[in-house]
Design a protein around this motif. Structure first.
Motif, PDB file in Angstrom:
ATOM      1  N   GLY A   1       2.118  15.403  -9.627  1.00  0.00           N
ATOM      2  CA  GLY A   1       1.657  14.354 -10.430  1.00  0.00           C
ATOM      3  C   GLY A   1       2.198  13.699 -10.023  1.00  0.00           C
ATOM      4  N   ALA A   2       3.337  13.464  -9.731  1.00  0.00           N
ATOM      5  CA  ALA A   2       3.840  11.778  -9.784  1.00  0.00           C
ATOM      6  C   ALA A   2       3.636  10.884  -8.799  1.00  0.00           C
ATOM      7  N   LEU A   3       3.956  12.370  -7.546  1.00  0.00           N
ATOM      8  CA  LEU A   3       3.133  10.695  -6.211  1.00  0.00           C
ATOM      9  C   LEU A   3       1.905  10.621  -6.324  1.00  0.00           C
ATOM     10  N   GLN A   4       2.052  10.953  -6.991  1.00  0.00           N
ATOM     11  CA  GLN A   4      -0.245  10.626  -7.230  1.00  0.00           C
ATOM     12  C   GLN A   4      -1.204   9.895  -6.083  1.00  0.00           C
ATOM     13  N   ILE A   5      -0.788  11.494  -5.433  1.00  0.00           N
ATOM     14  CA  ILE A   5      -1.631  12.149  -4.033  1.00  0.00           C
ATOM     15  C   ILE A   5      -2.652  13.540  -4.651  1.00  0.00           C
ATOM     16  N   GLY A   6      -2.509  13.630  -5.794  1.00  0.00           N
ATOM     17  CA  GLY A   6      -2.979  14.884  -6.209  1.00  0.00           C
ATOM     18  C   GLY A   6      -4.739  15.216  -6.143  1.00  0.00           C
TER      19      GLY A   6
ATOM     20  N   ALA B   1       0.748  -1.054   0.030  1.00  0.00           N
ATOM     21  CA  ALA B   1       0.137   0.355  -0.088  1.00  0.00           C
ATOM     22  C   ALA B   1       0.377   1.505  -0.021  1.00  0.00           C
ATOM     23  N   ARG B   2       2.094   1.305   0.439  1.00  0.00           N
ATOM     24  CA  ARG B   2       2.664   2.690   0.745  1.00  0.00           C
ATOM     25  C   ARG B   2       3.602   3.043  -1.082  1.00  0.00           C
ATOM     26  N   PRO B   3       3.209   4.394  -0.883  1.00  0.00           N
ATOM     27  CA  PRO B   3       4.004   4.538  -2.361  1.00  0.00           C
ATOM     28  C   PRO B   3       5.396   4.161  -2.015  1.00  0.00           C
ATOM     29  N   PRO B   4       5.836   4.077  -3.102  1.00  0.00           N
ATOM     30  CA  PRO B   4       7.011   3.495  -2.964  1.00  0.00           C
ATOM     31  C   PRO B   4       8.361   4.802  -2.432  1.00  0.00           C
ATOM     32  N   TYR B   5       7.959   5.790  -2.782  1.00  0.00           N
ATOM     33  CA  TYR B   5       8.817   6.988  -2.800  1.00  0.00           C
ATOM     34  C   TYR B   5       9.037   7.293  -0.867  1.00  0.00           C
ATOM     35  N   ILE B   6       8.773   6.205  -0.307  1.00  0.00           N
ATOM     36  CA  ILE B   6       8.784   6.613   1.401  1.00  0.00           C
ATOM     37  C   ILE B   6       8.657   4.965   1.674  1.00  0.00           C
TER      38      ILE B   6
ATOM     39  N   ILE C   1       8.666   5.939  -9.761  1.00  0.00           N
ATOM     40  CA  ILE C   1       7.549   6.660 -10.786  1.00  0.00           C
ATOM     41  C   ILE C   1       7.048   5.550 -10.582  1.00  0.00           C
ATOM     42  N   GLU C   2       7.352   5.292 -11.973  1.00  0.00           N
ATOM     43  CA  GLU C   2       5.925   3.623 -12.229  1.00  0.00           C
ATOM     44  C   GLU C   2       5.453   2.722 -11.711  1.00  0.00           C
ATOM     45  N   LEU C   3       5.472   2.838 -10.340  1.00  0.00           N
ATOM     46  CA  LEU C   3       5.320   1.854  -9.596  1.00  0.00           C
ATOM     47  C   LEU C   3       4.637   3.145  -8.186  1.00  0.00           C
ATOM     48  N   ALA C   4       4.772   3.674  -8.282  1.00  0.00           N
ATOM     49  CA  ALA C   4       3.763   4.340  -7.995  1.00  0.00           C
ATOM     50  C   ALA C   4       2.210   4.555  -8.498  1.00  0.00           C
ATOM     51  N   HIS C   5       3.037   4.662  -9.667  1.00  0.00           N
ATOM     52  CA  HIS C   5       1.436   5.155 -10.246  1.00  0.00           C
ATOM     53  C   HIS C   5       0.646   3.142 -10.821  1.00  0.00           C
ATOM     54  N   THR C   6       1.579   2.367 -10.779  1.00  0.00           N
ATOM     55  CA  THR C   6       1.123   1.308 -10.466  1.00  0.00           C
ATOM     56  C   THR C   6       0.269   0.839  -9.723  1.00  0.00           C
ATOM     57  N   LYS C   7       0.415   1.298  -8.372  1.00  0.00           N
ATOM     58  CA  LYS C   7      -0.165   0.839  -7.011  1.00  0.00           C
ATOM     59  C   LYS C   7      -1.276   2.004  -6.838  1.00  0.00           C
ATOM     60  N   LYS C   8      -1.049   3.134  -7.489  1.00  0.00           N
ATOM     61  CA  LYS C   8      -2.367   3.808  -7.388  1.00  0.00           C
ATOM     62  C   LYS C   8      -3.506   3.006  -8.344  1.00  0.00           C
ATOM     63  N   ARG C   9      -3.360   2.601  -9.417  1.00  0.00           N
ATOM     64  CA  ARG C   9      -4.155   1.849 -10.046  1.00  0.00           C
ATOM     65  C   ARG C   9      -4.672   0.353  -9.781  1.00  0.00           C
TER      66      ARG C   9
ATOM     67  N   VAL D   1      12.068  12.416  -7.260  1.00  0.00           N
ATOM     68  CA  VAL D   1      10.249  12.550  -8.397  1.00  0.00           C
ATOM     69  C   VAL D   1       9.467  13.647  -8.528  1.00  0.00           C
ATOM     70  N   ILE D   2       9.517  14.136  -7.597  1.00  0.00           N
ATOM     71  CA  ILE D   2       8.816  15.593  -8.039  1.00  0.00           C
ATOM     72  C   ILE D   2      10.045  15.886  -8.347  1.00  0.00           C
ATOM     73  N   ARG D   3      11.457  16.778  -9.225  1.00  0.00           N
ATOM     74  CA  ARG D   3      11.757  17.267 -10.111  1.00  0.00           C
ATOM     75  C   ARG D   3      12.078  15.764 -10.954  1.00  0.00           C
ATOM     76  N   LYS D   4      11.899  15.024 -11.210  1.00  0.00           N
ATOM     77  CA  LYS D   4      11.275  14.190 -12.485  1.00  0.00           C
ATOM     78  C   LYS D   4      10.442  14.245 -13.174  1.00  0.00           C
TER      79      LYS D   4
END
Length: 435
Positions: free
Chosen positions: A412-417, A137-142, A159-167, A405-408
């Motif tokens: 929106g890459a954090l998937q918490i919009g 469940a956790r965002p991969p960036y933390i 970034i891709e893993l965060a998108h996959t987990k969110k989906r 992640v934010i710079r790259k």
């Protein structure tokens, strides 16, 4: 919960994996509570947890993924063949399970045919509880487990893993009757979840354990540490803290257990004074600390999230541990090592707490969820989460990854919009400028 049309106890399917004995203990708890439960674990665990139901269809489904994994280094054609062979027994298991069960409990993002079986189960009138155990469940960036240097994931991978987990979480939220997840890792969720630590980490029958396992009568003070991943658990810093205390003259012995059967851990729990669980936790009492509590042994738990846990978890549901900021692990270990009265008092409190986490007690709470109950004190709202440091990594490391992640990929890459306040908090966390 009973099936009103038949007047019979509910029939519950649990699977398809095991995490620290939780699902096996939950199945035993359902049976003790009068429900029928089938537990299916398709994995082979190095820690010696029970593998669940042994019906022939289950044994067949369990055998094929192992064969498939063993074929991983072979000819591509064999890999494809074994994957096809794997899916066929799973299809048989699904067809076998649906008419025999009223409710399905899945864990760690596992289900039949990945997640595609969830809408079919709901269309068949089945209730579905999906349980999240942590890194699923956790965002991969933390999440130090996802971004463990040994995995060598790039920021693009993160970034891709965060998108996959969110989906995947969105799909699970859509098709589940209710989801269960801990308050401090709801960042990627959009709907309220029942609190994982509030419902409880199902433990074995408490009567099988001595009221309080006696401490060794003579020095040294035995400290047990059993990291599943030493990097994620902060083992190097824990070792250094104990070593520093030994240099200061305290009679301490640090026992480390890794990659050994769970029974070995329990043998050592009976002869230690206390345990050090981990340095960077996001829960007050996770698996190892809960196992120690069965024997009346207290746990040192480091975390950046104590204020958030106090804010998000009702007081009666926060487990008693020697909690500390990661920078203060040395002082926390010193206190339990030198204050025998406090150590014993905390161990007794932990033991009393996990008595309410016995499998049957936890199973009865899940039965209430299946019956449609949603006690407000159990529910956690994702919009309330403001925890930034995550688990298994230092605050500085979390800031580095989030900033990259934010710079790259942009904010929106954090998937918490859907959580603008959390976005703003992460931006401030890394001192990223407004766009």
């Amino acid at each position: 919960m009973t099936d009103a049309s038949r007047g019979t106890p509910p029939r519950i399917f649990i699977g398809l994996t095991e995490i620290a004995g939780f699902y096996g203990n939950l199945a035993s708890g359902f049976r003790a509570a009068g429900a029928q439960a089938t537990f299916v674990d398709l994995e082979l665990h190095p820690f010696g947890y029970a593998t669940g139901d042994q019906a022939w269809i289950v044994r067949l489904a369990r055998w094929t993924p192992r064969r498939s994994s063993r074929a991983g280094a072979g000819f591509v054609g064999w890999i494809v063949l074994w994957r096809l062979v794997h899916r066929l027994p799973l299809a048989f298991l699904f067809i076998w399970a649906v008419p025999r069960h009223d409710a399905f409990i899945f864990g760690f993002r596992t289900s039949f045919f990945r997640l595609r079986s969830l809408p079919i189960l709901r269309w068949c009138g089945k209730k579905v509880i999906f349980v999240f155990n942590g890194s699923d469940a956790r965002p991969p960036y933390i999440d130090g487990a996802d971004m463990d240097p040994a995995r060598d994931l790039s920021i693009d991978d993160c970034i891709e893993l965060a998108h996959t987990k969110k989906r995947q979480i969105a799909q699970i939220e859509r098709w589940s009757t209710v989801v269960v997840s801990h308050a401090l890792y709801l960042h990627l969720f959009e709907r309220p979840a029942a609190g994982f630590q509030i419902l409880g980490l199902a433990q074995p029958l408490i009567a099988d354990y001595p009221a309080v396992a006696p401490e060794p009568p003579d020095p040294p003070i035995r400290i047990l540490h059993s990291p599943s991943n030493p990097t994620v658990k902060g083992s190097e810093i824990i070792r250094a803290a104990v070593g520093r205390l030994i240099e200061e003259g305290l009679p301490l012995e640090l026992i480390e257990i890794q990659d050994r059967p769970n029974r070995v851990v329990h043998e050592q729990l009976q002869t230690c004074h206390f345990v050090v669980d981990q340095l960077y936790s996001d829960g007050p009492m996770l698996g190892f600390a809960a196992e120690a509590a069965l024997y009346g042994k207290p746990a040192v738990v480091g975390s950046y999230g104590w204020d958030e846990m106090t804010r998000l978890m009702p007081a009666g549901y926060r487990a008693p541990v020697e909690g500390c900021h990661p920078d203060h692990i040395h002082s926390a270990i010193r206190r339990l090592a030198t204050d025998a009265a406090h150590r014993r008092s905390l161990g007794l409190a932990a033991r009393r707490f996990v008595e309410d986490w016995a499998g049957e007690a936890v199973a009865r709470r899940y039965l209430r969820l299946l019956s449609g109950e949603r006690p407000p004190e159990w529910m956690c709202n994702p919009s309330d989460v403001h925890y930034l440091q995550g688990v298994g990594l230092s605050e500085q490391r979390a800031q580095e990854i989030v900033g990259a992640v934010i710079r790259k990929g942009g904010i929106g890459a954090l998937q918490i919009g859907d959580k603008p306040l959390l976005e703003a908090a992460f931006r401030q966390f890394v001192s990223a400028p407004e766009p």
